[in-house]
Design a protein around this motif. Structure first.
Motif, PDB file in Angstrom:
ATOM      1  N   GLN A  86       0.720  -1.166  -0.062  1.00  0.00           N
ATOM      2  CA  GLN A  86      -0.001  -0.086  -0.203  1.00  0.00           C
ATOM      3  C   GLN A  86       0.878   1.312   0.095  1.00  0.00           C
ATOM      4  O   GLN A  86       0.558   2.316  -0.603  1.00  0.00           O
ATOM      5  N   PHE A  87       2.236   1.260   0.476  1.00  0.00           N
ATOM      6  CA  PHE A  87       3.046   2.219   0.589  1.00  0.00           C
ATOM      7  C   PHE A  87       3.959   2.104  -0.710  1.00  0.00           C
ATOM      8  O   PHE A  87       5.102   2.869  -0.418  1.00  0.00           O
ATOM      9  N   LYS A  88       3.882   1.193  -1.234  1.00  0.00           N
ATOM     10  CA  LYS A  88       4.670   1.136  -2.500  1.00  0.00           C
ATOM     11  C   LYS A  88       6.169   0.712  -2.120  1.00  0.00           C
ATOM     12  O   LYS A  88       6.974   1.376  -2.816  1.00  0.00           O
ATOM     13  N   GLN A  89       6.176  -0.177  -1.322  1.00  0.00           N
ATOM     14  CA  GLN A  89       7.783  -0.343  -0.971  1.00  0.00           C
ATOM     15  C   GLN A  89       7.820  -2.038  -0.730  1.00  0.00           C
ATOM     16  O   GLN A  89       8.485  -2.510   0.027  1.00  0.00           O
ATOM     17  N   GLU A  90       6.758  -2.606  -1.314  1.00  0.00           N
ATOM     18  CA  GLU A  90       6.894  -4.384  -1.219  1.00  0.00           C
ATOM     19  C   GLU A  90       7.334  -4.727  -2.808  1.00  0.00           C
ATOM     20  O   GLU A  90       6.969  -4.157  -3.673  1.00  0.00           O
ATOM     21  N   VAL A  91       7.926  -6.080  -2.714  1.00  0.00           N
ATOM     22  CA  VAL A  91       8.084  -6.746  -4.104  1.00  0.00           C
ATOM     23  C   VAL A  91       6.712  -7.243  -4.400  1.00  0.00           C
ATOM     24  O   VAL A  91       5.799  -6.907  -4.033  1.00  0.00           O
ATOM     25  N   SER A  92       6.911  -7.859  -5.571  1.00  0.00           N
ATOM     26  CA  SER A  92       5.622  -8.221  -6.476  1.00  0.00           C
ATOM     27  C   SER A  92       4.653  -9.184  -5.776  1.00  0.00           C
ATOM     28  O   SER A  92       3.716  -9.375  -6.288  1.00  0.00           O
ATOM     29  N   SER A  93       5.604 -10.267  -5.269  1.00  0.00           N
ATOM     30  CA  SER A  93       4.710 -11.519  -5.004  1.00  0.00           C
ATOM     31  C   SER A  93       4.926 -11.963  -3.491  1.00  0.00           C
ATOM     32  O   SER A  93       5.795 -11.440  -2.952  1.00  0.00           O
ATOM     33  N   SER A  94       3.730 -12.471  -3.011  1.00  0.00           N
ATOM     34  CA  SER A  94       3.747 -12.868  -1.384  1.00  0.00           C
ATOM     35  C   SER A  94       5.026 -13.790  -1.189  1.00  0.00           C
ATOM     36  O   SER A  94       5.668 -13.931  -0.240  1.00  0.00           O
ATOM     37  N   GLU A  95       5.196 -14.657  -1.763  1.00  0.00           N
ATOM     38  CA  GLU A  95       6.422 -15.630  -2.093  1.00  0.00           C
ATOM     39  C   GLU A  95       7.656 -15.094  -1.820  1.00  0.00           C
ATOM     40  O   GLU A  95       8.589 -15.325  -1.177  1.00  0.00           O
ATOM     41  N   GLU A  96       7.790 -14.017  -3.069  1.00  0.00           N
ATOM     42  CA  GLU A  96       9.133 -13.226  -3.131  1.00  0.00           C
ATOM     43  C   GLU A  96       9.410 -12.596  -1.923  1.00  0.00           C
ATOM     44  O   GLU A  96      10.572 -12.514  -1.272  1.00  0.00           O
ATOM     45  N   ALA A  97       8.277 -11.757  -1.156  1.00  0.00           N
ATOM     46  CA  ALA A  97       8.532 -10.989  -0.077  1.00  0.00           C
ATOM     47  C   ALA A  97       8.918 -11.854   1.289  1.00  0.00           C
ATOM     48  O   ALA A  97       9.739 -11.814   1.962  1.00  0.00           O
ATOM     49  N   ALA A  98       8.190 -13.192   1.360  1.00  0.00           N
ATOM     50  CA  ALA A  98       8.649 -14.049   2.337  1.00  0.00           C
ATOM     51  C   ALA A  98       9.833 -14.429   2.119  1.00  0.00           C
ATOM     52  O   ALA A  98      10.800 -14.566   3.513  1.00  0.00           O
ATOM     53  N   GLN A  99      10.337 -14.802   0.922  1.00  0.00           N
ATOM     54  CA  GLN A  99      11.730 -15.404   0.899  1.00  0.00           C
ATOM     55  C   GLN A  99      12.878 -14.364   1.213  1.00  0.00           C
ATOM     56  O   GLN A  99      13.889 -14.723   1.637  1.00  0.00           O
ATOM     57  N   SER A 100      12.646 -13.197   0.820  1.00  0.00           N
ATOM     58  CA  SER A 100      13.350 -12.079   1.096  1.00  0.00           C
ATOM     59  C   SER A 100      13.472 -11.840   2.474  1.00  0.00           C
ATOM     60  O   SER A 100      14.831 -11.682   2.962  1.00  0.00           O
ATOM     61  N   CYS A 101      12.294 -11.984   3.289  1.00  0.00           N
ATOM     62  CA  CYS A 101      12.517 -12.049   4.793  1.00  0.00           C
ATOM     63  C   CYS A 101      13.317 -13.135   5.381  1.00  0.00           C
ATOM     64  O   CYS A 101      14.137 -12.752   6.336  1.00  0.00           O
ATOM     65  N   ARG A 102      13.181 -14.095   4.872  1.00  0.00           N
ATOM     66  CA  ARG A 102      14.065 -15.413   5.303  1.00  0.00           C
ATOM     67  C   ARG A 102      15.251 -15.156   5.095  1.00  0.00           C
ATOM     68  O   ARG A 102      16.179 -15.514   5.943  1.00  0.00           O
ATOM     69  N   THR A 103      15.654 -14.977   4.014  1.00  0.00           N
ATOM     70  CA  THR A 103      17.239 -15.166   3.380  1.00  0.00           C
ATOM     71  C   THR A 103      18.010 -13.712   4.067  1.00  0.00           C
ATOM     72  O   THR A 103      19.091 -13.843   4.397  1.00  0.00           O
ATOM     73  N   THR A 104      17.316 -12.666   4.194  1.00  0.00           N
ATOM     74  CA  THR A 104      18.010 -11.431   4.329  1.00  0.00           C
ATOM     75  C   THR A 104      18.127 -11.442   5.845  1.00  0.00           C
ATOM     76  O   THR A 104      18.765 -10.709   6.434  1.00  0.00           O
ATOM     77  N   TYR A 105      16.898 -11.521   6.520  1.00  0.00           N
ATOM     78  CA  TYR A 105      16.619 -11.212   7.942  1.00  0.00           C
ATOM     79  C   TYR A 105      16.658 -12.588   8.967  1.00  0.00           C
ATOM     80  O   TYR A 105      16.431 -12.285  10.186  1.00  0.00           O
TER      81      TYR A 105
END
Length: 156
Positions: free
Chosen positions: A65-84
Motif C-alpha cells: 500500500q505504501f509502494k515498498q513491497e516486491v511483486s509477490s507474496s512468496e518473494e516477500a517471504a523469501q526475502s525476509c527469510r534470506t535477508t533477516y
C-alpha cells in the motif's frame, strides 16, 4: 467479532482461521521488504525466538500500500527469510487501509487502544494481542520491536 473470527492466508496461498492461535499472545505487523524499517525484521525475529516457547507468535502481513513491497507474496517471504532470518509466519500481500483492506487490519485499527479507527500510517505498525484475543497495544512504525519486550513479558 473477535480476532479469532478472521481468516487469513499464508504466503503459499493456504487459508486458515486465526482461531489457530487462540490462547497465544500475538504480535501482528504489516511489513514491506523495501521499507527503511525493514531491518526491524531482525528484531521481530529476536522477539519471536525469545518468547515463542512461552507461546508468542509473530505474524507478518506484507503490504504494498505504501509502494515498498516486491511483486509477490512468496518473494516477500523469501526475502525476509534470506535477508533477516525470519522464521515466523508470513502471509499474502494485502492492503491495510481503505475499502480493499484486509478485514483483520480493519478490526485491529478499530480495537487498538488510543488509536481507535485511525488508519495505518506506514509499514511496520505493530499490534500486541493478549492470550484472550484482545488488542492491548498499538506500536508506531518507528518503534523498535525490542521496546515491546516488557509488555510481551506480561502476556506470556
Amino acid at each position: 467479532m473477535s480476532i479469532y473470527d478472521y481468516e487469513v492466508t499464508f504466503e503459499d496461498g493456504t487459508k486458515y482461521s486465526l482461531e489457530k492461535y487462540r490462547g497465544k499472545p500475538l504480535v501482528i505487523v504489516n511489513t514491506a521488504t523495501k521499507c527503511g524499517f525493514a531491518p526491524q525484521f531482525k528484531q521481530l525475529e529476536e522477539v519471536y525466538q525469545q518468547f515463542n516457547d512461552a507461546g508468542l507468535v509473530v505474524l507478518g502481513f506484507p503490504s504494498n500500500q505504501f509502494k515498498q513491497e516486491v511483486s509477490s507474496s512468496e518473494e516477500a517471504a523469501q526475502s525476509c527469510r534470506t535477508t533477516y532470518g525470519v522464521s515466523f509466519p508470513m502471509h499474502t500481500i494485502n492492503n491495510v487501509n481503505g475499502k480493499d483492506a484486509l478485514p483483520l487490519f480493519e478490526y485491529l485499527t478499530k480495537q487498538a487502544p488510543g488509536a481507535i479507527g485511525s488508519a495505518i500510517k506506514w509499514n511496520f505498525t505493530k499490534f500486541l494481542v493478549d492470550r484472550d484475543g484482545n488488542v492491548v497495544k498499538r506500536y508506531a512504525p518507528k518503534t523498535n520491536p525490542l521496546k515491546m519486550v516488557d509488555e510481551i513479558k506480561q502476556l506470556v
